[in-house]
Every structure is written in structure tokens, then in C-alpha cells.
Design a protein around this motif. Structure first.
Motif, PDB file in Angstrom:
ATOM      1  N   GLY A 108       0.837  -1.190   0.000  1.00  0.00           N
ATOM      2  CA  GLY A 108       0.000   0.000   0.000  1.00  0.00           C
ATOM      3  C   GLY A 108       0.875   1.244   0.000  1.00  0.00           C
ATOM      4  O   GLY A 108       2.085   1.162  -0.240  1.00  0.00           O
ATOM      5  N   PRO A 109       0.298   2.412   0.304  1.00  0.00           N
ATOM      6  CA  PRO A 109       1.044   3.673   0.233  1.00  0.00           C
ATOM      7  C   PRO A 109       2.253   3.750   1.181  1.00  0.00           C
ATOM      8  O   PRO A 109       3.217   4.434   0.884  1.00  0.00           O
ATOM      9  CB  PRO A 109       0.010   4.734   0.616  1.00  0.00           C
ATOM     10  CG  PRO A 109      -1.310   4.095   0.493  1.00  0.00           C
ATOM     11  CD  PRO A 109      -1.106   2.617   0.616  1.00  0.00           C
ATOM     12  N   HIS A 110       2.192   3.075   2.310  1.00  0.00           N
ATOM     13  CA  HIS A 110       3.295   3.113   3.283  1.00  0.00           C
ATOM     14  C   HIS A 110       3.762   1.707   3.639  1.00  0.00           C
ATOM     15  O   HIS A 110       4.241   1.468   4.743  1.00  0.00           O
ATOM     16  CB  HIS A 110       2.855   3.843   4.554  1.00  0.00           C
ATOM     17  CG  HIS A 110       2.640   5.292   4.336  1.00  0.00           C
ATOM     18  ND1 HIS A 110       3.656   6.205   4.413  1.00  0.00           N
ATOM     19  CD2 HIS A 110       1.524   5.990   4.010  1.00  0.00           C
ATOM     20  CE1 HIS A 110       3.176   7.412   4.160  1.00  0.00           C
ATOM     21  NE2 HIS A 110       1.887   7.307   3.906  1.00  0.00           N
ATOM     22  N   ARG A 111       3.652   0.797   2.667  1.00  0.00           N
ATOM     23  CA  ARG A 111       3.942  -0.599   2.978  1.00  0.00           C
ATOM     24  C   ARG A 111       4.294  -1.359   1.703  1.00  0.00           C
ATOM     25  O   ARG A 111       3.647  -1.198   0.681  1.00  0.00           O
ATOM     26  CB  ARG A 111       2.678  -1.161   3.602  1.00  0.00           C
ATOM     27  CG  ARG A 111       2.683  -2.553   4.001  1.00  0.00           C
ATOM     28  CD  ARG A 111       1.296  -2.807   4.625  1.00  0.00           C
ATOM     29  NE  ARG A 111       1.129  -4.179   4.879  1.00  0.00           N
ATOM     30  CZ  ARG A 111       1.482  -4.784   5.993  1.00  0.00           C
ATOM     31  NH1 ARG A 111       2.000  -4.110   6.957  1.00  0.00           N
ATOM     32  NH2 ARG A 111       1.317  -6.061   6.135  1.00  0.00           N
ATOM     33  N   LEU A 112       5.319  -2.188   1.806  1.00  0.00           N
ATOM     34  CA  LEU A 112       5.712  -3.080   0.721  1.00  0.00           C
ATOM     35  C   LEU A 112       5.629  -4.504   1.249  1.00  0.00           C
ATOM     36  O   LEU A 112       6.221  -4.804   2.294  1.00  0.00           O
ATOM     37  CB  LEU A 112       7.143  -2.787   0.255  1.00  0.00           C
ATOM     38  CG  LEU A 112       7.775  -3.833  -0.656  1.00  0.00           C
ATOM     39  CD1 LEU A 112       7.116  -3.789  -2.036  1.00  0.00           C
ATOM     40  CD2 LEU A 112       9.263  -3.632  -0.754  1.00  0.00           C
ATOM     41  N   VAL A 113       4.902  -5.344   0.557  1.00  0.00           N
ATOM     42  CA  VAL A 113       4.812  -6.756   0.907  1.00  0.00           C
ATOM     43  C   VAL A 113       5.267  -7.536  -0.314  1.00  0.00           C
ATOM     44  O   VAL A 113       4.568  -7.588  -1.318  1.00  0.00           O
ATOM     45  CB  VAL A 113       3.373  -7.153   1.313  1.00  0.00           C
ATOM     46  CG1 VAL A 113       3.306  -8.637   1.633  1.00  0.00           C
ATOM     47  CG2 VAL A 113       2.901  -6.322   2.498  1.00  0.00           C
ATOM     48  N   ASP A 114       6.470  -8.106  -0.246  1.00  0.00           N
ATOM     49  CA  ASP A 114       7.034  -8.838  -1.370  1.00  0.00           C
ATOM     50  C   ASP A 114       7.277 -10.279  -0.920  1.00  0.00           C
ATOM     51  O   ASP A 114       8.330 -10.607  -0.375  1.00  0.00           O
ATOM     52  CB  ASP A 114       8.333  -8.179  -1.837  1.00  0.00           C
ATOM     53  CG  ASP A 114       8.884  -8.785  -3.115  1.00  0.00           C
ATOM     54  OD1 ASP A 114       8.580  -9.962  -3.413  1.00  0.00           O
ATOM     55  OD2 ASP A 114       9.630  -8.082  -3.809  1.00  0.00           O
ATOM     56  N   ARG A 115       6.286 -11.113  -1.145  1.00  0.00           N
ATOM     57  CA  ARG A 115       6.368 -12.504  -0.711  1.00  0.00           C
ATOM     58  C   ARG A 115       7.480 -13.265  -1.432  1.00  0.00           C
ATOM     59  O   ARG A 115       8.136 -14.108  -0.853  1.00  0.00           O
ATOM     60  CB  ARG A 115       5.014 -13.180  -0.924  1.00  0.00           C
ATOM     61  CG  ARG A 115       3.974 -12.706   0.070  1.00  0.00           C
ATOM     62  CD  ARG A 115       2.570 -13.237  -0.259  1.00  0.00           C
ATOM     63  NE  ARG A 115       1.632 -12.902   0.788  1.00  0.00           N
ATOM     64  CZ  ARG A 115       1.031 -11.726   0.898  1.00  0.00           C
ATOM     65  NH1 ARG A 115       1.274 -10.774   0.016  1.00  0.00           N
ATOM     66  NH2 ARG A 115       0.190 -11.499   1.882  1.00  0.00           N
ATOM     67  N   GLY A 147      10.696 -12.223   0.109  1.00  0.00           N
ATOM     68  CA  GLY A 147      10.706 -12.415   1.553  1.00  0.00           C
ATOM     69  C   GLY A 147      10.947 -11.115   2.305  1.00  0.00           C
ATOM     70  O   GLY A 147      11.699 -11.090   3.275  1.00  0.00           O
ATOM     71  N   VAL A 148      10.292 -10.023   1.869  1.00  0.00           N
ATOM     72  CA  VAL A 148      10.505  -8.705   2.470  1.00  0.00           C
ATOM     73  C   VAL A 148       9.163  -8.044   2.784  1.00  0.00           C
ATOM     74  O   VAL A 148       8.247  -8.058   1.962  1.00  0.00           O
ATOM     75  CB  VAL A 148      11.299  -7.772   1.519  1.00  0.00           C
ATOM     76  CG1 VAL A 148      11.423  -6.373   2.096  1.00  0.00           C
ATOM     77  CG2 VAL A 148      12.665  -8.345   1.218  1.00  0.00           C
ATOM     78  N   ILE A 149       9.091  -7.477   3.978  1.00  0.00           N
ATOM     79  CA  ILE A 149       8.001  -6.595   4.349  1.00  0.00           C
ATOM     80  C   ILE A 149       8.651  -5.303   4.821  1.00  0.00           C
ATOM     81  O   ILE A 149       9.525  -5.318   5.691  1.00  0.00           O
ATOM     82  CB  ILE A 149       7.127  -7.170   5.473  1.00  0.00           C
ATOM     83  CG1 ILE A 149       6.452  -8.464   5.029  1.00  0.00           C
ATOM     84  CG2 ILE A 149       6.073  -6.132   5.912  1.00  0.00           C
ATOM     85  CD1 ILE A 149       5.653  -9.157   6.121  1.00  0.00           C
ATOM     86  N   ALA A 150       8.254  -4.182   4.227  1.00  0.00           N
ATOM     87  CA  ALA A 150       8.791  -2.876   4.615  1.00  0.00           C
ATOM     88  C   ALA A 150       7.621  -1.948   4.901  1.00  0.00           C
ATOM     89  O   ALA A 150       6.562  -2.061   4.288  1.00  0.00           O
ATOM     90  CB  ALA A 150       9.666  -2.296   3.509  1.00  0.00           C
TER      91      ALA A 150
END
Length: 109
Positions: free
Chosen positions: A30-37, A40-43
Motif C-alpha cells: 500500500g502507500p506506506h507498505r511493501l509486501v514482497d512474498r 521475503g521482504v516486508i517494509a
């Protein structure tokens, strides 16, 4: 983007198991979130200075969980130090949180 802190912990479980647990309720980017399955990264980041990243890496004993805190302030990048009381005790809190996360990842469902 300047790296301020990095803490790691080894989860004694296969990468697939840790990845499934980490992303179980991660939602979507989303606008303030990265979910890259795949990677293996969540920012997640705020509007001003903070960016936190959790990532998974292979380790001989299981899975390495890495948490990084970055200063992403474009101007006044010195101000987070003052706003956070020079980050006194911050690393200890991050390390304690990492130990707890590793414990939770290793706990069977």
C-alpha cells in the motif's frame, strides 16, 4: 536512506515455514507498505523519517530474520536523533523484540 539499526535472529525452522508465518496476515502493499512474498521482504514507512524492513535469508541452522531501521528523511535528517532522544536504549528494545519474534516463529502452531 541511511541505515540506523540492524538486528538479526536465527529461526531454527525451514525458510518455507518461516515465510508462511511471516506473511500469514501481512496483507498487501500500500502507500506506506511493501509486501514482497517472493523476495521475503516486508517494509513499512512513515511520512517523515522512518522505514523498517523485515527480510528472510537462508541460514545453515534454519532461517535468518533481519530487521533494519532506516532514516529516510530528505531534509533535516539529523532531527530523528533529537526526536528519539538520541535513540538511547533503542537497540536494546529492537534486540528484545527480535528475540521474542524468533521465539514466536519457533513455537509450533
Amino acid at each position: 536512506m541511511r541505515l540506523l539499526f540492524e538486528v538479526t535472529g536465527v529461526v531454527h525452522a525451514p525458510m518455507e515455514v518461516v515465510r508462511a508465518r511471516m506473511f500469514a496476515d501481512a496483507g498487501e502493499s500500500g502507500p506506506h507498505r511493501l509486501v514482497d512474498r517472493e523476495q521475503g521482504v516486508i517494509a513499512y514507512w512513515g511520512d517523515w523519517w522512518y522505514r523498517g524492513e523485515d527480510s528472510l535469508h537462508f541460514h545453515p541452522d534454519g532461517t535468518l530474520l533481519r530487521h533494519r531501521v532506516h532514516n529516510i528523511a530528505r531534509q533535516g535528517n539529523w532531527a530523528p536523533y533529537l526526536a528519539n532522544k538520541l535513540f538511547i536504549g533503542y537497540r536494546a528494545k529492537l534486540e528484545a523484540a527480535m528475540r521474542e519474534r524468533v521465539r514466536l516463529f519457533e513455537t509450533p502452531d
